[in-house]
Scaffold this motif. Structure first.
Motif, mmCIF file in Angstrom:
data_model
loop_
_atom_site.group_PDB
_atom_site.id
_atom_site.type_symbol
_atom_site.label_atom_id
_atom_site.label_comp_id
_atom_site.label_asym_id
_atom_site.label_seq_id
_atom_site.Cartn_x
_atom_site.Cartn_y
_atom_site.Cartn_z
ATOM 1 N N GLU A 1 -12.925 -5.097 -1.703
ATOM 2 C CA GLU A 1 -11.707 -5.905 -1.640
ATOM 3 C C GLU A 1 -10.458 -5.039 -1.487
ATOM 4 O OE1 GLU A 1 -12.840 -5.707 -6.126
ATOM 5 O OE2 GLU A 1 -13.841 -5.696 -4.158
ATOM 6 N N HIS A 2 -10.509 -3.824 -1.988
ATOM 7 C CA HIS A 2 -9.366 -2.931 -1.838
ATOM 8 C C HIS A 2 -9.277 -2.412 -0.399
ATOM 9 C CE1 HIS A 2 -9.755 -2.005 -6.431
ATOM 10 N NE2 HIS A 2 -9.159 -3.155 -6.199
ATOM 11 N N ALA B 1 0.844 -1.194 0.000
ATOM 12 C CA ALA B 1 0.000 0.000 0.000
ATOM 13 C C ALA B 1 0.876 1.239 0.000
ATOM 14 C CB ALA B 1 -0.914 0.019 1.222
ATOM 15 N N VAL C 1 -8.150 3.770 -2.908
ATOM 16 C CA VAL C 1 -9.096 3.896 -1.800
ATOM 17 C C VAL C 1 -8.935 5.302 -1.232
ATOM 18 C CG1 VAL C 1 -9.609 3.187 0.581
ATOM 19 C CG2 VAL C 1 -9.183 1.456 -1.184
ATOM 20 N N LYS D 1 -5.005 -0.573 -11.531
ATOM 21 C CA LYS D 1 -4.524 -0.310 -10.177
ATOM 22 C C LYS D 1 -5.661 0.201 -9.304
ATOM 23 C CE LYS D 1 0.044 0.392 -12.096
ATOM 24 N NZ LYS D 1 1.214 1.285 -12.301
ATOM 25 N N ALA D 2 -5.429 0.223 -8.008
ATOM 26 C CA ALA D 2 -6.519 0.463 -7.064
ATOM 27 C C ALA D 2 -6.323 1.749 -6.274
ATOM 28 C CB ALA D 2 -6.635 -0.709 -6.095
ATOM 29 N N LYS E 1 -13.597 0.025 -3.587
ATOM 30 C CA LYS E 1 -14.056 -1.353 -3.734
ATOM 31 C C LYS E 1 -13.791 -2.122 -2.439
ATOM 32 C CE LYS E 1 -13.718 -1.725 -8.757
ATOM 33 N NZ LYS E 1 -13.147 -2.472 -9.906
ATOM 34 N N VAL F 1 -2.343 -1.018 -3.372
ATOM 35 C CA VAL F 1 -3.440 -0.052 -3.267
ATOM 36 C C VAL F 1 -2.881 1.313 -2.887
ATOM 37 C CG1 VAL F 1 -5.631 0.519 -2.137
ATOM 38 C CG2 VAL F 1 -5.027 -1.877 -2.533
#
Length: 294
Positions: A141-142, A59, A116, A113-114, A139, A89
């Motif tokens: 799951e993220h 992260a 949050v 890519k994610a 999301k 993330v």
């Protein structure tokens, strides 16, 4: 977790310390390297660019001042997005515009890519003590993937939706309400003082009875003791958040009359030379309006 942290202001340093105490591997980046000294002494590693920092992390947390600063560390050849690996993330802890967060979420997704959004409520002392309130959207799951980091830095985690811009808006609403509390306390304290009641006595009554909430206690004490000259949250940042909440409200056709009043208080505070003070300094304007001595 292997975590990268970008942005080592008063909040970022406290957050970094919490992550290290919890046993996470931490790499840091800041425009001014000297601000990393305390964390480097505790075992953090240094990266020369956001891209370098992002490589190999689970992260990457960003805690920067505004939209421009977030863009500067995210985009470009040396931005974190270029170094973020598959499965990692990006967690934006910053108080920035929902429009920018939505745009960045799309850019992240386009590259697989994610993102949050997880802004926090709390001043630097709360960050240092891992007592922040953390608001997350993205999301599920993220959020699950970065939950250990988010729970490490705060006393409570709120999950509010699957669109990152939702958390960004909630943070702006929260800061808007705090600014209204500051303005109200400033007006009340000026009225009490003009009538011969010591402001600290007024605050004692309010926070010891029907307003026994942290926001009233913290800002009431600052106002009663004129503690706003020592900035925990600088006035220009409060003004920026006020501007962003008004922009978001206009985009959704939602009138915010009190936010417009507070906007003028920030403008006047700047005109009075209070740009270097805490944002609670807008309360001092009520004393001036009442004709009370400096």
């Amino acid at each position: 977790m292997k975590i990268g942290l970008i942005g080592l202001g008063n909040m970022g340093v406290g957050i970094g310390g919490s992550l290290l105490r919890d046993g996470h591997s931490l790499t840091v980046y800041n425009r001014s390297k000297d601000k990393a000294d305390a964390l480097l002494a505790q075992g953090a590693r240094w990266a020369d660019t956001p891209r370098e920092l992002a490589q190999g992390q689970d992260a990457v947390l960003t805690m920067v001042a505004d939209d421009a600063a977030l863009l500067a560390v995210t985009r470009g050849d040396n931005g974190l997005l270029a170094g973020l690996g598959a499965g990692a993330v990006h967690v934006s802890l910053s108080t920035v515009s929902p429009a920018l967060v939505e745009q960045l979420a799309q850019e992240h997704a386009a590259q697989g890519k994610a993102l949050v959004a997880s802004p926090v409520f709390g001043r630097p002392d709360a960050a240092a003590a891992a007592k922040l309130f953390v608001v997350a959207s993205g999301k599920p799951e993220h959020i699950t993937a970065v939950r250990p980091a988010l729970e490490c830095i705060g006393q409570k985690l709120f999950e509010i939706g699957d669109q990152p811009q939702q958390a960004a808006l909630v943070k702006l609403i929260g800061n808007f309400l705090i600014s209204c509390v500051i303005e109200g306390l400033g007006e009340g304290a000026a009225l009490a003082e003009k009538a011969g009641v010591a402001p600290e006595k007024l605050i004692e009554v309010l926070t010891g009875s029907i307003f026994a909430a942290p926001v009233y206690q913290v800002y009431g004490a600052l106002i009663a003791n004129a503690g706003y000259l020592n900035p925990g949250f600088a006035l220009p940042l409060g003004q920026k958040d006020n501007r962003l909440v008004l922009q978001a409200a206009e985009g959704l056709n939602v009138p915010l009359p009190f936010a417009s009043i507070v906007r003028d208080r920030f403008v006047r505070a700047n005109a009075q030379g209070l740009a270097g003070a805490d944002w609670s300094a807008i309360a001092s304007l009520s004393r001036q309006d009442a004709g009370l001595p400096d």
